[in-house]
Scaffold this motif. Structure first.
Motif, short mmCIF file in Angstrom:
data_model
loop_
_atom_site.label_atom_id
_atom_site.label_comp_id
_atom_site.label_asym_id
_atom_site.label_seq_id
_atom_site.Cartn_x
_atom_site.Cartn_y
_atom_site.Cartn_z
N ASN A 212 27.13 70.28 63.51
CA ASN A 212 28.07 70.09 62.40
C ASN A 212 28.29 68.61 62.13
OD1 ASN A 212 30.53 69.16 64.04
ND2 ASN A 212 30.00 71.12 65.03
N VAL A 213 28.64 68.33 60.92
CA VAL A 213 28.93 66.97 60.45
C VAL A 213 30.29 67.01 59.77
CG1 VAL A 213 28.25 65.17 58.85
CG2 VAL A 213 26.51 66.35 60.18
N VAL A 214 31.15 66.04 60.09
CA VAL A 214 32.52 66.02 59.58
C VAL A 214 32.81 64.69 58.89
CG1 VAL A 214 34.97 66.25 60.17
CG2 VAL A 214 33.25 67.57 61.44
N GLY A 215 33.44 64.77 57.73
CA GLY A 215 33.92 63.57 57.06
C GLY A 215 32.91 62.90 56.15
N ARG A 216 33.30 61.67 55.77
CA ARG A 216 32.46 60.88 54.86
C ARG A 216 31.35 60.20 55.64
NH1 ARG A 216 35.98 57.57 53.18
NH2 ARG A 216 36.50 58.44 51.13
N LEU A 217 30.12 60.56 55.31
CA LEU A 217 28.93 60.01 55.96
C LEU A 217 27.84 59.83 54.90
CD1 LEU A 217 28.91 62.23 59.18
CD2 LEU A 217 29.34 59.77 59.11
N PRO A 218 26.84 59.01 55.19
CA PRO A 218 25.74 58.86 54.23
C PRO A 218 25.06 60.20 53.95
CG PRO A 218 25.64 57.14 55.89
CD PRO A 218 26.69 58.11 56.35
N ARG A 219 24.59 60.34 52.74
CA ARG A 219 23.94 61.59 52.33
C ARG A 219 22.72 61.88 53.19
NH1 ARG A 219 21.63 61.97 46.30
NH2 ARG A 219 20.26 60.40 47.19
N GLN A 220 22.13 60.87 53.78
CA GLN A 220 20.94 61.05 54.60
C GLN A 220 21.21 61.98 55.77
OE1 GLN A 220 18.22 59.85 53.44
NE2 GLN A 220 16.83 60.46 55.09
N TYR A 221 22.42 61.93 56.32
CA TYR A 221 22.76 62.83 57.44
C TYR A 221 22.65 64.29 57.01
CZ TYR A 221 24.46 58.91 60.27
OH TYR A 221 24.55 57.76 61.01
#
Length: 263
Positions: A212-221
């Motif tokens: 899972n990925v949470v929050g504001r991160l680069p679109r690449q993730y």
């Protein structure tokens, strides 16, 4: 005679010469010589009574001096003088300037509109095209589940990036959106441990969470994790990454009106 006429002094001298000769003839009493003198008066005018006895010398003094040939340096000076600083370079054509301005304005408008099209993608638009959660778990495709809320600023900010990734992989990956304000998803919130939004859970074909990925991160993730799901890999490159997010403690819980609604 013309020279004598043009000079009063010459006429005066001619008169004196003529009278002296005439008196000499009369004194001697030779009248025939008088006619001879009269016939020869014109010659005597040019020789004996002229103002300037040397006309050739006078003519030479009035001649103009010959023009000297111009040297190469003079020609270069003339070339330099011809290009005087007063002759400014020709300015660009006004029509050309107008065309350039028009093209620039069109390019600017196109860039602005393309940016607005991306920013125009809203969470409501994404939720309208998202698959229902139950359907996504039963169609045999990997799934990306996004937990969001309409009041979540980071969720709204990432909506254009989510849309681009979804358009690229919509045929091989399910995209589901679950509104945390909806009490229908209380169990899923606990199951996936959602404490901050946006929260992206990456599920394989069997519905098992791989990361899972949470929050504001680069679109690449997001893009790399979705690509791994589409390839059927057993794990995702970014299994647990947390960026800036909104806390779920600010949820505005409401009752479900439509049981089939995934919002």
């Amino acid at each position: 005679m013309s020279r004598v006429a043009s000079s009063p002094l010459g006429l005066h001298r001619f008169g004196l010469c003529y009278r002296n000769l005439q008196s000499l003839v009369l004194v001697r009493g030779n009248t025939s010589s008088l006619s001879f003198i009269r016939r020869k008066s014109r010659r005597l005018l040019g020789v004996a009574c002229q103002t300037n006895p040397n006309p050739i010398e006078e003519a030479s003094t009035t001649e103009k001096s010959p023009i000297e040939p111009s040297s190469p340096d003079d020609s270069s000076k003339q070339a330099v003088s011809s290009s005087s600083p007063d002759r400014l370079p020709q300015l660009p054509n006004k029509d050309l300037n107008k065309k350039i301005a028009a093209v620039s304005a069109i390019a600017a408008v196109g860039l602005f509109l393309s940016t607005r099209l991306d920013l125009g993608v809203s969470l409501k638009d994404l939720s309208a095209t998202a698959l229902p959660y139950e359907e996504a778990l039963s169609n045999g495709k990997p799934t990306v589940v996004e937990f969001y809320a309409d009041w979540c600023e980071v969720c709204r900010e990432l909506a254009p990036d989510i849309y681009k990734v979804e358009q690229q992989y919509k045929d091989s990956v399910n995209f589901v959106m679950l509104n945390v304000d909806n009490t229908k998803w209380e169990q899923e919130l606990d199951e996936f441990g959602v404490e901050g939004i946006p929260h992206f859970a990456f599920l394989d074909k069997e519905g098992n969470e791989e990361g899972n990925v949470v929050g504001r991160l680069p679109r690449q993730y997001l893009l790399e994790n979705v690509a791994a799901l589409a390839r059927g890999e057993s794990s995702v490159p970014h299994a647990r990454v947390v960026g800036q997010y909104s806390s779920t403690e600010a949820r505005r819980v409401h009752q479900v009106v439509d049981p089939r609604s995934h919002g």
